[in-house]
Design a protein around this motif. Sequence first.
Motif, PDB file in Angstrom:
ATOM      1  N   ARG A  39       0.843  -1.206   0.000  1.00 56.16           N
ATOM      2  CA  ARG A  39       0.000   0.000   0.000  1.00 56.16           C
ATOM      3  C   ARG A  39       0.874   1.250   0.000  1.00 56.16           C
ATOM      4  O   ARG A  39       0.652   2.189  -0.761  1.00 56.16           O
ATOM      5  CB  ARG A  39      -0.922  -0.019   1.213  1.00 56.16           C
ATOM      6  N   LEU A  40       1.911   1.256   0.831  1.00 59.32           N
ATOM      7  CA  LEU A  40       2.811   2.399   0.904  1.00 59.32           C
ATOM      8  C   LEU A  40       3.629   2.571  -0.376  1.00 59.32           C
ATOM      9  O   LEU A  40       3.804   3.691  -0.863  1.00 59.32           O
ATOM     10  CB  LEU A  40       3.736   2.280   2.112  1.00 59.32           C
ATOM     11  N   VAL A  44       3.432   5.972  -2.555  1.00 55.18           N
ATOM     12  CA  VAL A  44       4.630   6.771  -2.836  1.00 55.18           C
ATOM     13  C   VAL A  44       4.870   6.832  -4.336  1.00 55.18           C
ATOM     14  O   VAL A  44       5.199   7.888  -4.888  1.00 55.18           O
ATOM     15  CB  VAL A  44       5.863   6.211  -2.086  1.00 55.18           C
ATOM     16  N   PHE A  45       4.696   5.713  -5.017  1.00 55.76           N
ATOM     17  CA  PHE A  45       4.850   5.663  -6.478  1.00 55.76           C
ATOM     18  C   PHE A  45       3.973   6.727  -7.139  1.00 55.76           C
ATOM     19  O   PHE A  45       4.417   7.430  -8.048  1.00 55.76           O
ATOM     20  CB  PHE A  45       4.461   4.263  -6.979  1.00 55.76           C
ATOM     21  N   LEU A  46       2.753   6.874  -6.663  1.00 54.88           N
ATOM     22  CA  LEU A  46       1.812   7.814  -7.278  1.00 54.88           C
ATOM     23  C   LEU A  46       2.195   9.276  -7.072  1.00 54.88           C
ATOM     24  O   LEU A  46       1.791  10.126  -7.869  1.00 54.88           O
ATOM     25  CB  LEU A  46       0.396   7.568  -6.749  1.00 54.88           C
ATOM     26  N   VAL A  47       2.950   9.577  -6.029  1.00 49.22           N
ATOM     27  CA  VAL A  47       3.326  10.971  -5.802  1.00 49.22           C
ATOM     28  C   VAL A  47       4.697  11.331  -6.384  1.00 49.22           C
ATOM     29  O   VAL A  47       5.048  12.506  -6.423  1.00 49.22           O
ATOM     30  CB  VAL A  47       3.275  11.359  -4.302  1.00 49.22           C
ATOM     31  N   ALA A  61      10.235   4.344  -4.883  1.00 54.20           N
ATOM     32  CA  ALA A  61       9.164   4.158  -3.899  1.00 54.20           C
ATOM     33  C   ALA A  61       9.534   3.059  -2.904  1.00 54.20           C
ATOM     34  O   ALA A  61       9.328   3.203  -1.698  1.00 54.20           O
ATOM     35  CB  ALA A  61       7.850   3.822  -4.602  1.00 54.20           C
ATOM     36  N   GLN A  62      10.100   1.973  -3.397  1.00 53.67           N
ATOM     37  CA  GLN A  62      10.505   0.882  -2.512  1.00 53.67           C
ATOM     38  C   GLN A  62      11.614   1.326  -1.560  1.00 53.67           C
ATOM     39  O   GLN A  62      11.610   0.969  -0.381  1.00 53.67           O
ATOM     40  CB  GLN A  62      10.930  -0.337  -3.332  1.00 53.67           C
ATOM     41  N   LYS A  63      12.556   2.139  -2.046  1.00 45.92           N
ATOM     42  CA  LYS A  63      13.622   2.654  -1.175  1.00 45.92           C
ATOM     43  C   LYS A  63      13.044   3.568  -0.097  1.00 45.92           C
ATOM     44  O   LYS A  63      13.435   3.491   1.064  1.00 45.92           O
ATOM     45  CB  LYS A  63      14.651   3.425  -2.005  1.00 45.92           C
ATOM     46  N   ILE A  64      12.122   4.412  -0.478  1.00 46.78           N
ATOM     47  CA  ILE A  64      11.512   5.330   0.488  1.00 46.78           C
ATOM     48  C   ILE A  64      10.757   4.561   1.560  1.00 46.78           C
ATOM     49  O   ILE A  64      10.879   4.839   2.756  1.00 46.78           O
ATOM     50  CB  ILE A  64      10.597   6.338  -0.238  1.00 46.78           C
ATOM     51  N   VAL A  65       9.988   3.563   1.151  1.00 47.41           N
ATOM     52  CA  VAL A  65       9.230   2.756   2.115  1.00 47.41           C
ATOM     53  C   VAL A  65      10.177   1.992   3.037  1.00 47.41           C
ATOM     54  O   VAL A  65       9.919   1.890   4.240  1.00 47.41           O
ATOM     55  CB  VAL A  65       8.255   1.804   1.376  1.00 47.41           C
ATOM     56  N   LEU A  75      16.006  -3.142   1.748  1.00 44.37           N
ATOM     57  CA  LEU A  75      15.254  -2.954   0.511  1.00 44.37           C
ATOM     58  C   LEU A  75      14.763  -4.279  -0.056  1.00 44.37           C
ATOM     59  O   LEU A  75      13.643  -4.372  -0.565  1.00 44.37           O
ATOM     60  CB  LEU A  75      16.133  -2.223  -0.510  1.00 44.37           C
ATOM     61  N   GLN A  76      15.564  -5.297   0.057  1.00 47.43           N
ATOM     62  CA  GLN A  76      15.195  -6.608  -0.481  1.00 47.43           C
ATOM     63  C   GLN A  76      13.909  -7.143   0.154  1.00 47.43           C
ATOM     64  O   GLN A  76      13.111  -7.811  -0.499  1.00 47.43           O
ATOM     65  CB  GLN A  76      16.337  -7.597  -0.293  1.00 47.43           C
ATOM     66  N   THR A  77      13.684  -6.822   1.418  1.00 49.09           N
ATOM     67  CA  THR A  77      12.464  -7.257   2.103  1.00 49.09           C
ATOM     68  C   THR A  77      11.234  -6.662   1.429  1.00 49.09           C
ATOM     69  O   THR A  77      10.255  -7.366   1.161  1.00 49.09           O
ATOM     70  CB  THR A  77      12.506  -6.831   3.589  1.00 49.09           C
ATOM     71  N   VAL A  78      11.280  -5.369   1.140  1.00 48.73           N
ATOM     72  CA  VAL A  78      10.158  -4.701   0.479  1.00 48.73           C
ATOM     73  C   VAL A  78       9.983  -5.247  -0.932  1.00 48.73           C
ATOM     74  O   VAL A  78       8.862  -5.533  -1.369  1.00 48.73           O
ATOM     75  CB  VAL A  78      10.364  -3.170   0.455  1.00 48.73           C
TER      76      VAL A  78
END
Length: 120
Positions: A39-40, A44-47, A61-65, A75-78
């Motif tokens: 969801r996050l 983040v991707f959308l903004v 987006a994945q790095k930010i989350v 990062l690998q977890t996300v």
Amino acid sequence: MALKDIVPARPPLTPFEQLLDEHLPLAWRQADKRRRQIRLVAAVFLVLPETMEIKERRKQAQKIVTGLLPDVEDLQTVQQKCHKDTFEAKIVDNNRYHREFDSRLEDIESDYAGELNHSL
């Protein structure tokens, strides 16, 4: 009547999660941590600027989350939750889970933008 029939095991989907549910396999929300992370990532991707390529926006987006959530180790977890964990039950050519997720994010963005324009 059993308590589980009165109180759902998981909270109901938000309108944004309902949009994700239209585009992602059911597995995206089968685990609470996966549900929150995906969801996050999508939000983040959308903004992030649309001038960035889809793949780069998703990675950013994945790095930010990863940085936002204290219980995420790396990062690998996300990426695992967004990619393999979400699509493992579906047939994805040559294990290209990231490409499949990118395609779904693009569809989510298109529908999300359409909903915004419709509501204005």
